[in-house]
Write an enzyme that holds these catalytic residues in place. Structure first.
Site, PDB file in Angstrom:
ATOM      1  N   ARG A   1       1.047  -1.188   0.383  1.00  0.00           N
ATOM      2  CA  ARG A   1       0.270  -0.229   0.247  1.00  0.00           C
ATOM      3  C   ARG A   1       0.901   1.027   0.181  1.00  0.00           C
ATOM      4  O   ARG A   1       2.178   1.351   0.856  1.00  0.00           O
ATOM      5  CB  ARG A   1      -0.754  -0.123   1.360  1.00  0.00           C
ATOM      6  CG  ARG A   1      -1.551   1.456   1.510  1.00  0.00           C
ATOM      7  CD  ARG A   1      -2.409   1.631   2.447  1.00  0.00           C
ATOM      8  NE  ARG A   1      -3.759   1.177   1.880  1.00  0.00           N
ATOM      9  CZ  ARG A   1      -5.084   1.288   2.667  1.00  0.00           C
ATOM     10  NH1 ARG A   1      -5.174   2.241   3.596  1.00  0.00           N
ATOM     11  NH2 ARG A   1      -6.426   0.892   1.776  1.00  0.00           N
TER      12      ARG A   1
ATOM     13  N   HIS B   1      -7.227   0.567  -6.385  1.00  0.00           N
ATOM     14  CA  HIS B   1      -7.576   0.403  -5.049  1.00  0.00           C
ATOM     15  C   HIS B   1      -9.103  -1.132  -5.495  1.00  0.00           C
ATOM     16  O   HIS B   1      -9.572  -1.279  -5.103  1.00  0.00           O
ATOM     17  CB  HIS B   1      -8.365   0.461  -4.298  1.00  0.00           C
ATOM     18  CG  HIS B   1      -8.618   0.848  -2.426  1.00  0.00           C
ATOM     19  ND1 HIS B   1      -7.741  -0.532  -2.284  1.00  0.00           N
ATOM     20  CD2 HIS B   1      -8.904   0.661  -1.891  1.00  0.00           C
ATOM     21  CE1 HIS B   1      -7.657  -0.819  -1.024  1.00  0.00           C
ATOM     22  NE2 HIS B   1      -8.014   0.312  -0.245  1.00  0.00           N
TER      23      HIS B   1
ATOM     24  N   GLN C   1     -11.079  -3.571  -3.298  1.00  0.00           N
ATOM     25  CA  GLN C   1     -11.868  -2.894  -2.649  1.00  0.00           C
ATOM     26  C   GLN C   1     -12.196  -3.023  -3.708  1.00  0.00           C
ATOM     27  O   GLN C   1     -14.168  -3.345  -2.799  1.00  0.00           O
ATOM     28  CB  GLN C   1     -10.585  -1.263  -2.721  1.00  0.00           C
ATOM     29  CG  GLN C   1     -12.663  -1.105  -1.832  1.00  0.00           C
ATOM     30  CD  GLN C   1     -13.012  -0.660   0.093  1.00  0.00           C
ATOM     31  OE1 GLN C   1     -12.182  -0.509  -0.082  1.00  0.00           O
ATOM     32  NE2 GLN C   1     -14.547  -0.706  -0.160  1.00  0.00           N
TER      33      GLN C   1
ATOM     34  N   ASP D   1     -17.075   7.831  -1.585  1.00  0.00           N
ATOM     35  CA  ASP D   1     -15.531   8.393  -0.664  1.00  0.00           C
ATOM     36  C   ASP D   1     -14.816   9.897  -0.380  1.00  0.00           C
ATOM     37  O   ASP D   1     -15.457  10.864  -0.830  1.00  0.00           O
ATOM     38  CB  ASP D   1     -14.076   7.508  -2.020  1.00  0.00           C
ATOM     39  CG  ASP D   1     -12.667   7.721  -1.424  1.00  0.00           C
ATOM     40  OD1 ASP D   1     -12.872   6.974  -0.439  1.00  0.00           O
ATOM     41  OD2 ASP D   1     -11.536   7.464  -1.835  1.00  0.00           O
TER      42      ASP D   1
ATOM     43  N   CYS E   1     -15.932   2.736   1.185  1.00  0.00           N
ATOM     44  CA  CYS E   1     -14.931   1.831   1.419  1.00  0.00           C
ATOM     45  C   CYS E   1     -14.576   2.477   2.505  1.00  0.00           C
ATOM     46  O   CYS E   1     -13.664   1.703   2.691  1.00  0.00           O
ATOM     47  CB  CYS E   1     -13.808   2.346  -0.008  1.00  0.00           C
ATOM     48  SG  CYS E   1     -13.437   3.951   0.209  1.00  0.00           S
TER      49      CYS E   1
ATOM     50  N   ARG F   1     -14.193  -6.920   3.168  1.00  0.00           N
ATOM     51  CA  ARG F   1     -12.370  -7.450   2.491  1.00  0.00           C
ATOM     52  C   ARG F   1     -11.493  -8.137   3.433  1.00  0.00           C
ATOM     53  O   ARG F   1     -10.730  -8.309   2.319  1.00  0.00           O
ATOM     54  CB  ARG F   1     -11.798  -5.823   3.288  1.00  0.00           C
ATOM     55  CG  ARG F   1     -12.819  -3.805   3.034  1.00  0.00           C
ATOM     56  CD  ARG F   1     -12.257  -4.092   1.916  1.00  0.00           C
ATOM     57  NE  ARG F   1     -10.848  -4.355   0.952  1.00  0.00           N
ATOM     58  CZ  ARG F   1     -10.233  -3.405   1.930  1.00  0.00           C
ATOM     59  NH1 ARG F   1     -10.376  -2.122   2.498  1.00  0.00           N
ATOM     60  NH2 ARG F   1      -9.014  -3.704   0.745  1.00  0.00           N
TER      61      ARG F   1
END
Ligand code: CP
Ligand code: NVA
Length: 335
Positions: free
Chosen positions: A107, A134, A137, A230, A271, A316
């Site tokens: 990440r 991502h 996700q 988001d 998310c 997730r």
């Protein structure tokens, strides 16, 4: 039969509809095993490295719990406790880690970093979030949509806010691949890059989806099956963009009116983390400076529609488990 053994998971661009569907089925299989307390530690003896150059709650916990459930050991590396970048290049780091670990999660910042890790380590590399994408996700989002809405093909997802960063980009790719109509609802300067839109339109043609970019909230969210948003400022972006983002994106906040304009069975998705109240340090700071009591979504919507949002967070773990399992072994009997 789909086999992903040895593959890296860097962006959904690299995966076909069939492969993504396989990962979703494998996720559902692991979710069922977990709920039934059935051990699935077939990857005992393997080791993975988790590199986090940005902060995380869900992604780190998901990789750690999923790895342990699969029988694997994890080593966590952050920029303060490793040589990565400052004293050692990504290429050299990849060479070293590839000799010790069976897989590497990263990440951090540019997509070129995960690409380089993958190229030079010789083991599967999993993108835990870059500025551009991502992808883990999106698997959780698709699984959550499948659980709450059913068949994905022909559905519509409206994404409100900054649509040209990791979440907007990745959702557009995931939707285009899976036959979900994708609506980016944002001011023009926050639309995804044209080259990516063009690429996605090609996949959308094949899957029967449409891609709409609109500044009109009413038009963009009308009848949507899922309304997604988001944060307005992502990790790693400079502090001084807040003022402009607040000005530009406040009209694109998810409110009860937006939800009423969507399908009557619409779900709200995020998310996470989310600024929907004043219970965070940044939320308080923004309130002090600009007087806002919420940002990308109202507290009313967040609380009224929170079920699927927390399912997304749980998913997730199941989807990340599927990505690691599928890229490390073929021996999963999901029938
Ligand atoms: N959604 C997500 O990636 O959460 P974290 O930043 O907590 O990992
Ligand atoms: N766009 C957000 C996503 C967080 C999961 C960020 O990059 O900070």
């Amino acid at each position: 039969m789909v086999s992903l053994v040895g593959r890296s998971f860097l962006t959904l661009k690299d995966f076909t509809q069939e492969e993504i569907a396989y990962l979703l089925d494998l996720s559902a299989y692991f979710k069922k095993l977990k709920k039934e307390n059935v051990l699935h530690d077939r990857l005992k003896g393997r080791n993975i490295a988790l590199i986090f150059e940005k902060t995380s709650t869900r992604t780190r916990c998901s990789f750690e719990v999923a790895a342990h459930d699969l029988g694997m050991c994890t080593t966590y590396l952050n920029p303060q406790s490793s040589q990565i970048g400052k004293k050692e290049s990504i290429e050299d780091t990849a060479n070293v880690l590839g000799r010790m670990f069976d897989g590497i999660e990263y990440r951090g910042f540019g997509q070129e970093i995960v690409e380089s890790l993958s190229k030079h380590s010789g083991v599967p590399v999993w993108n835990g979030l870059t500025n551009e994408y991502h992808p883990t996700q999106i698997l959780a989002d698709l699984l959550t949509m499948r659980e709450h809405i059913g068949e994905l093909k022909g559905r519509t997802l409206a994404y409100m806010g900054d649509a040209r960063y990791n979440m907007g980009n990745s959702l557009m790719i995931g939707c285009a691949k899976m036959g979900i109509n994708f609506h980016a609802v944002a001011p023009k300067k926050y639309f995804p890059e044209e080259a990516l839109v063009a690429e996605c339109r090609k996949w959308a043609e094949g899957s029967g989806a449409s891609i709409v970019l609109t500044e009109d909230v009413k038009e963009g969210t009308a009848g949507a099956d899922a309304v997604y948003t988001d944060v307005w400022v992502s990790m790693g972006e400079p502090e001084d963009v807040w003022e402009e983002r607040i000005e530009d994106l406040t009209p694109y906040r998810v409110t009860m009116d937006v939800m009423k304009n969507a399908s009557d069975k619409a779900i709200f998705m995020h998310c996470l983390p989310s600024f929907h109240d004043l219970d965070t340090d940044i939320g308080k700071e923004i309130n002090r400076k600009y007087g806002l009591t919420c940002m990308e979504v109202t507290d009313e919507v967040f609380r009224a529609y929170s079920g699927p949002v927390f399912d997304e967070a749980e998913n997730r773990m199941h989807t990340i488990k599927a990505v690691m399992a599928a890229t490390l072994s073929d021996e999963w009997d999901i029938k």
